[in-house]
Design a protein around this motif. Structure first.
Motif, PDB file in Angstrom:
ATOM      1  N   THR A  29       0.841  -1.204   0.000  1.00  0.00           N
ATOM      2  CA  THR A  29       0.000   0.000   0.000  1.00  0.00           C
ATOM      3  C   THR A  29       0.875   1.252   0.000  1.00  0.00           C
ATOM      4  OG1 THR A  29      -1.816  -1.152   1.093  1.00  0.00           O
ATOM      5  CG2 THR A  29      -1.774   1.264   1.289  1.00  0.00           C
ATOM      6  N   MET A  30       1.934   1.250   0.793  1.00  0.00           N
ATOM      7  CA  MET A  30       2.837   2.399   0.833  1.00  0.00           C
ATOM      8  C   MET A  30       3.539   2.584  -0.505  1.00  0.00           C
ATOM      9  SD  MET A  30       2.359   3.802   3.725  1.00  0.00           S
ATOM     10  CE  MET A  30       3.729   4.960   3.764  1.00  0.00           C
ATOM     11  N   ARG A  32       2.376   1.738  -3.423  1.00  0.00           N
ATOM     12  CA  ARG A  32       1.383   2.223  -4.384  1.00  0.00           C
ATOM     13  C   ARG A  32       0.955   3.667  -4.119  1.00  0.00           C
ATOM     14  NH1 ARG A  32      -2.570  -2.554  -6.334  1.00  0.00           N
ATOM     15  NH2 ARG A  32      -0.990  -4.171  -6.542  1.00  0.00           N
ATOM     16  N   LEU A  33       0.758   4.030  -2.854  1.00  0.00           N
ATOM     17  CA  LEU A  33       0.268   5.382  -2.550  1.00  0.00           C
ATOM     18  C   LEU A  33       1.364   6.447  -2.567  1.00  0.00           C
ATOM     19  CD1 LEU A  33      -2.319   4.757   0.339  1.00  0.00           C
ATOM     20  CD2 LEU A  33      -2.759   5.064  -2.119  1.00  0.00           C
ATOM     21  N   PHE A  34       2.591   6.071  -2.202  1.00  0.00           N
ATOM     22  CA  PHE A  34       3.650   7.072  -2.051  1.00  0.00           C
ATOM     23  C   PHE A  34       4.851   6.853  -2.967  1.00  0.00           C
ATOM     24  CE2 PHE A  34       1.251   7.068   1.869  1.00  0.00           C
ATOM     25  CZ  PHE A  34       1.035   8.428   2.088  1.00  0.00           C
ATOM     26  N   PRO A  59       3.064  12.916   5.322  1.00  0.00           N
ATOM     27  CA  PRO A  59       1.700  12.638   4.863  1.00  0.00           C
ATOM     28  C   PRO A  59       0.675  13.459   5.641  1.00  0.00           C
ATOM     29  CG  PRO A  59       2.861  10.607   5.420  1.00  0.00           C
ATOM     30  CD  PRO A  59       3.705  11.740   5.898  1.00  0.00           C
ATOM     31  N   GLN A  63      -4.136  11.344   4.037  1.00  0.00           N
ATOM     32  CA  GLN A  63      -3.313  10.277   3.470  1.00  0.00           C
ATOM     33  C   GLN A  63      -3.134   9.119   4.464  1.00  0.00           C
ATOM     34  OE1 GLN A  63      -0.062  12.925   2.324  1.00  0.00           O
ATOM     35  NE2 GLN A  63      -0.319  12.251   0.195  1.00  0.00           N
ATOM     36  N   ALA A  66      -6.195   7.204   4.327  1.00  0.00           N
ATOM     37  CA  ALA A  66      -6.254   6.444   3.066  1.00  0.00           C
ATOM     38  C   ALA A  66      -5.417   5.164   3.151  1.00  0.00           C
ATOM     39  CB  ALA A  66      -5.787   7.316   1.899  1.00  0.00           C
ATOM     40  N   ILE A  67      -4.299   5.216   3.871  1.00  0.00           N
ATOM     41  CA  ILE A  67      -3.474   4.015   4.063  1.00  0.00           C
ATOM     42  C   ILE A  67      -4.303   2.948   4.778  1.00  0.00           C
ATOM     43  CG2 ILE A  67      -1.457   3.031   5.238  1.00  0.00           C
ATOM     44  CD1 ILE A  67      -0.185   5.913   4.986  1.00  0.00           C
ATOM     45  N   GLN A  70      -7.127   1.577   2.557  1.00  0.00           N
ATOM     46  CA  GLN A  70      -6.657   0.696   1.488  1.00  0.00           C
ATOM     47  C   GLN A  70      -6.239  -0.666   2.029  1.00  0.00           C
ATOM     48  OE1 GLN A  70      -6.882   0.890  -1.730  1.00  0.00           O
ATOM     49  NE2 GLN A  70      -5.722  -0.956  -2.156  1.00  0.00           N
TER      50      GLN A  70
END
Length: 157
Positions: A29-30, A32-34, A59, A63, A66-67, A70
């Motif tokens: 997830t990290m 993909r998001l960051f 973040p 955010q 959102a982590i 997700q």
């Protein structure tokens, strides 16, 4: 691969499978998001855990939320968690190898979480993400480019 039992490195710790699997999901997830690498440092325990990530900016609260959202989305998707074996020479390009020990065996165990994550790992995992429970970020800190996430799992069992 042959039907022979693969020879893997010894593992020095018995993880709590739901938390360890949640760590894999959090790491992906990290990424993909960051756009960062998987955790640079992790301490995974049954009651609570923490992971550190190198980021270019702190973040926002949105955010961080959102982590958590997700990770829980992947958990509730009831994805299978499977293992496969490969050789060092055939590790897929998307698998980070910088944490493999220098003396890693020629056979590498890959852990796949549905179509969400694939990484080299010799730890213990659940068979399906639905066995994990609810992922909850309990706190986070930002210092010198490092985000530390502290989290726990809430189960209905």
């Amino acid at each position: 691969m042959t039907n022979e039992t693969p020879i893997l490195n010894e593992h020095n710790k018995q993880e709590f499978p739901p938390m360890h699997t949640a760590e894999h999901i959090l790491n992906q997830t990290m990424v993909r998001l960051f756009g960062c690498k998987r955790s640079k440092n992790a301490h995974i325990e049954r009651k609570k855990s923490k992971c550190d990530y190198l980021l270019t900016a702190e973040p926002t609260a949105e955010q961080i939320a959102a982590i958590e959202q997700q990770v829980n989305s992947v958990i509730t998707a009831a994805m299978p968690v499977t293992t496969e074996y490969t050789t060092k020479e055939n590790i897929p390009a998307e698998v980070e190898v910088d944490k493999l020990p220098e003396n890693a065996s020629d056979t590498i165990r890959l852990v796949r979480i549905g179509d969400y994550d694939l990484c080299a790992c010799i730890g213990t995992h659940v068979e399906n993400t639905s066995e994990i429970g609810t992922f909850k970020i309990i706190s986070h800190t930002w210092e010198n480019g490092t985000l530390r996430l502290r989290f726990k799992l809430q189960t209905t069992k």
